[in-house]
Design a protein around this motif. Structure first.
Motif, mmCIF file in Angstrom:
data_model
loop_
_atom_site.group_PDB
_atom_site.id
_atom_site.type_symbol
_atom_site.label_atom_id
_atom_site.label_comp_id
_atom_site.label_asym_id
_atom_site.label_seq_id
_atom_site.Cartn_x
_atom_site.Cartn_y
_atom_site.Cartn_z
ATOM 1 N N LYS A 36 0.701 -1.093 -0.062
ATOM 2 C CA LYS A 36 -0.108 -0.006 0.066
ATOM 3 C C LYS A 36 0.707 1.280 -0.073
ATOM 4 C CE LYS A 36 -3.380 2.459 2.951
ATOM 5 N NZ LYS A 36 -2.623 3.551 3.514
ATOM 6 N N GLN A 37 1.838 1.289 0.715
ATOM 7 C CA GLN A 37 2.634 2.416 0.931
ATOM 8 C C GLN A 37 3.762 2.684 -0.323
ATOM 9 O OE1 GLN A 37 5.590 2.160 4.331
ATOM 10 N NE2 GLN A 37 6.726 4.170 3.460
ATOM 11 N N ALA A 63 2.763 1.669 -3.301
ATOM 12 C CA ALA A 63 1.807 2.117 -4.482
ATOM 13 C C ALA A 63 1.603 3.471 -4.308
ATOM 14 C CB ALA A 63 0.520 1.403 -4.330
ATOM 15 N N GLU A 64 1.226 4.050 -2.668
ATOM 16 C CA GLU A 64 0.850 5.586 -2.915
ATOM 17 C C GLU A 64 2.322 6.313 -3.234
ATOM 18 O OE1 GLU A 64 -2.413 5.011 0.944
ATOM 19 O OE2 GLU A 64 -0.225 5.081 1.171
ATOM 20 N N GLU A 114 -2.263 2.169 -9.307
ATOM 21 C CA GLU A 114 -3.517 2.295 -8.771
ATOM 22 C C GLU A 114 -4.154 0.871 -8.374
ATOM 23 O OE1 GLU A 114 -5.636 4.865 -11.568
ATOM 24 O OE2 GLU A 114 -4.845 6.547 -10.149
ATOM 25 N N LEU A 149 -2.486 -0.420 -5.410
ATOM 26 C CA LEU A 149 -3.090 -0.178 -4.171
ATOM 27 C C LEU A 149 -4.322 -0.443 -3.794
ATOM 28 C CD1 LEU A 149 -2.926 1.987 -1.854
ATOM 29 C CD2 LEU A 149 -4.010 3.733 -3.598
#
Length: 140
Positions: A100-101, A103-104, A120, A123
């Motif tokens: 998640k981190q 991807a962000e 995206e 994420l």
């Protein structure tokens, strides 16, 4: 086999994730949620990022995170071909948080449209995994 059961097979690029008898399957499709029970009409749809709920023959429930693919029903057999599929009790939470981190961070870099699409998707996959792991953490 119980009269209310049907066969479910779930495959990913890593192989067969599940193959067995179930009472029902609920999945997120690209047009909304669907529940498949015994004697369902033959059916095929695209599945989206989301949670899959499987009712086991003993009446218990199993929950999983799933991303993109196809679901088909034919002759009381359900087949799910998914990009990823993980039961809630098998999700590596730390790995999902790192994904998640990452991807962000990639989204924030504002690179090419392709890179943005990939980031995206990653994420979305991480968020679904974290949601399912958090929501059904008592399974662990």
């Amino acid at each position: 086999m119980d009269d209310n059961q049907l066969n479910l097979q779930i495959c990913t690029t890593d192989g067969v994730a599940f193959d067995g008898q179930v009472k029902s399957v609920k999945a997120r499709t690209v047009v909304g949620d669907v529940c498949i029970l015994k004697r369902h009409a033959n059916y095929m749809t695209m599945i989206d990022y989301g949670e899959i709920r499987i009712q086991t023959p003993d009446g218990g429930m199993r929950y999983a995170a799933c991303s993109k693919g196809f679901l088909s029903v034919s002759d009381n057999r359900i087949r799910i071909i998914a990009t990823t599929f993980e039961f809630a009790d098998e999700i590596d939470i730390e790995r999902a948080k790192k994904a998640k981190q990452l991807a962000e961070e990639r989204i924030a870099e504002k690179r090419s449209a392709y890179d943005l699409d990939v980031a995206e998707a990653k994420l979305e996959r991480a968020l679904i995994r974290l949601m399912v792991a958090d929501k059904y953490g008592s399974e662990r």
